[in-house]
Design a protein around this motif. Structure first.
Motif, PDB file in Angstrom:
ATOM      1  N   GLY A   6       0.813  -1.210   0.000  1.00 50.62           N
ATOM      2  CA  GLY A   6       0.000   0.000   0.000  1.00 50.62           C
ATOM      3  C   GLY A   6       0.847   1.260   0.000  1.00 50.62           C
ATOM      4  O   GLY A   6       0.551   2.225  -0.712  1.00 50.62           O
ATOM      5  N   ILE A   7       1.923   1.255   0.786  1.00 53.27           N
ATOM      6  CA  ILE A   7       2.831   2.415   0.834  1.00 53.27           C
ATOM      7  C   ILE A   7       3.497   2.618  -0.516  1.00 53.27           C
ATOM      8  O   ILE A   7       3.564   3.742  -1.028  1.00 53.27           O
ATOM      9  CB  ILE A   7       3.869   2.228   1.960  1.00 53.27           C
ATOM     10  CG1 ILE A   7       3.187   2.333   3.326  1.00 53.27           C
ATOM     11  CG2 ILE A   7       4.990   3.248   1.838  1.00 53.27           C
ATOM     12  CD1 ILE A   7       4.075   1.941   4.487  1.00 53.27           C
TER      13      ILE A   7
ATOM     14  N   LEU B  68       2.473   1.679  -3.462  1.00 48.31           N
ATOM     15  CA  LEU B  68       1.482   2.130  -4.441  1.00 48.31           C
ATOM     16  C   LEU B  68       1.201   3.620  -4.283  1.00 48.31           C
ATOM     17  O   LEU B  68       1.067   4.342  -5.268  1.00 48.31           O
ATOM     18  CB  LEU B  68       0.192   1.323  -4.304  1.00 48.31           C
ATOM     19  CG  LEU B  68      -0.878   1.575  -5.357  1.00 48.31           C
ATOM     20  CD1 LEU B  68      -0.335   1.282  -6.748  1.00 48.31           C
ATOM     21  CD2 LEU B  68      -2.095   0.726  -5.089  1.00 48.31           C
ATOM     22  N   ARG B  69       1.151   4.084  -3.049  1.00 49.16           N
ATOM     23  CA  ARG B  69       0.911   5.516  -2.817  1.00 49.16           C
ATOM     24  C   ARG B  69       2.120   6.365  -3.211  1.00 49.16           C
ATOM     25  O   ARG B  69       1.957   7.477  -3.708  1.00 49.16           O
ATOM     26  CB  ARG B  69       0.586   5.768  -1.345  1.00 49.16           C
ATOM     27  CG  ARG B  69      -0.713   5.172  -0.933  1.00 49.16           C
ATOM     28  CD  ARG B  69      -1.644   6.260  -0.530  1.00 49.16           C
ATOM     29  NE  ARG B  69      -2.860   5.663  -0.003  1.00 49.16           N
ATOM     30  CZ  ARG B  69      -4.033   5.996  -0.430  1.00 49.16           C
ATOM     31  NH1 ARG B  69      -4.166   6.915  -1.348  1.00 49.16           N
ATOM     32  NH2 ARG B  69      -5.104   5.429   0.060  1.00 49.16           N
ATOM     33  N   LEU B  70       3.328   5.858  -2.958  1.00 49.40           N
ATOM     34  CA  LEU B  70       4.536   6.639  -3.255  1.00 49.40           C
ATOM     35  C   LEU B  70       4.842   6.724  -4.747  1.00 49.40           C
ATOM     36  O   LEU B  70       5.429   7.701  -5.197  1.00 49.40           O
ATOM     37  CB  LEU B  70       5.741   6.053  -2.517  1.00 49.40           C
ATOM     38  CG  LEU B  70       5.744   6.222  -1.001  1.00 49.40           C
ATOM     39  CD1 LEU B  70       6.947   5.527  -0.399  1.00 49.40           C
ATOM     40  CD2 LEU B  70       5.737   7.694  -0.615  1.00 49.40           C
TER      41      LEU B  70
ATOM     42  N   PRO C  92       2.531   5.930  -7.799  1.00 46.85           N
ATOM     43  CA  PRO C  92       1.335   5.419  -8.483  1.00 46.85           C
ATOM     44  C   PRO C  92       1.523   5.255  -9.985  1.00 46.85           C
ATOM     45  O   PRO C  92       0.781   4.519 -10.624  1.00 46.85           O
ATOM     46  CB  PRO C  92       0.278   6.486  -8.187  1.00 46.85           C
ATOM     47  CG  PRO C  92       1.054   7.722  -7.944  1.00 46.85           C
ATOM     48  CD  PRO C  92       2.346   7.282  -7.305  1.00 46.85           C
TER      49      PRO C  92
END
Length: 164
Positions: free
Chosen positions: A21-22, A24-26, A28
């Motif tokens: 998740g981290i 993917l956020r950092l 995208p």
């Protein structure tokens, strides 16, 4: 003991989920450029998806469905999670030196395969296609031979084959 190992497996799963998740956020836009399209059947999928990737009829017939680009977050989130969970489990279980050596060799092999995959992903993102298959094979073979030699040299029980 089994309960502790099951808890460690659950912890590794949660850690990799968090790291994915981290990642993917950092980043995208770190995507392969590949689109996974094809035929889908109702019995293979629940048919829900935010991108409308699965389209099935009520009779279960396959229909063509489009999908979005695949993000490349799996290895960048999963491999560090697995390595950290393995090291944490070894620390909590008070591994002996020989167990740490074995864990280090296997973790080093995983890290080597990760590097080959990262190079492939990097090229997919920035040049539109990954490394050639023969190049990937050579990289994976070098890592595998290195792990085999390290196991043979540092783990006495790995020097002889045995049947389970």
């Amino acid at each position: 003991m089994q309960l502790f190992l099951l808890a460690a497996l659950g912890g590794a799963f949660l850690l990799t989920l968090l790291l994915c998740g981290i990642v993917l956020r950092l980043s995208p836009n770190f995507r392969s450029g590949e689109r996974k399209e094809g035929f889908f059947r109702a019995d293979q999928s629940i048919g829900s998806g935010s991108s409308g990737s699965v389209i099935t009829s009520k009779s279960g017939r396959r229909r063509r469905a489009s999908s979005s680009e695949l993000p490349l977050v799996g290895s960048r989130g999963m491999i560090p999670g697995i390595l950290l969970a393995g090291a944490g489990t070894g620390w909590l279980m008070h591994f002996t030196l020989s167990q740490w050596i074995l864990l280090g060799i296997l973790g080093g092999g995983l890290f080597g395969f990760w590097i080959v995959g990262q190079i492939d992903d990097w090229k997919k993102v920035y040049s539109g296609q990954g490394i050639r298959e023969i190049t990937k094979f050579i990289g994976v073979a070098i890592v595998a031979v290195g792990v085999a030699l390290a196991l043979y040299h540092y783990v006495p029980s790995a020097a002889s084959a045995y049947s389970p």
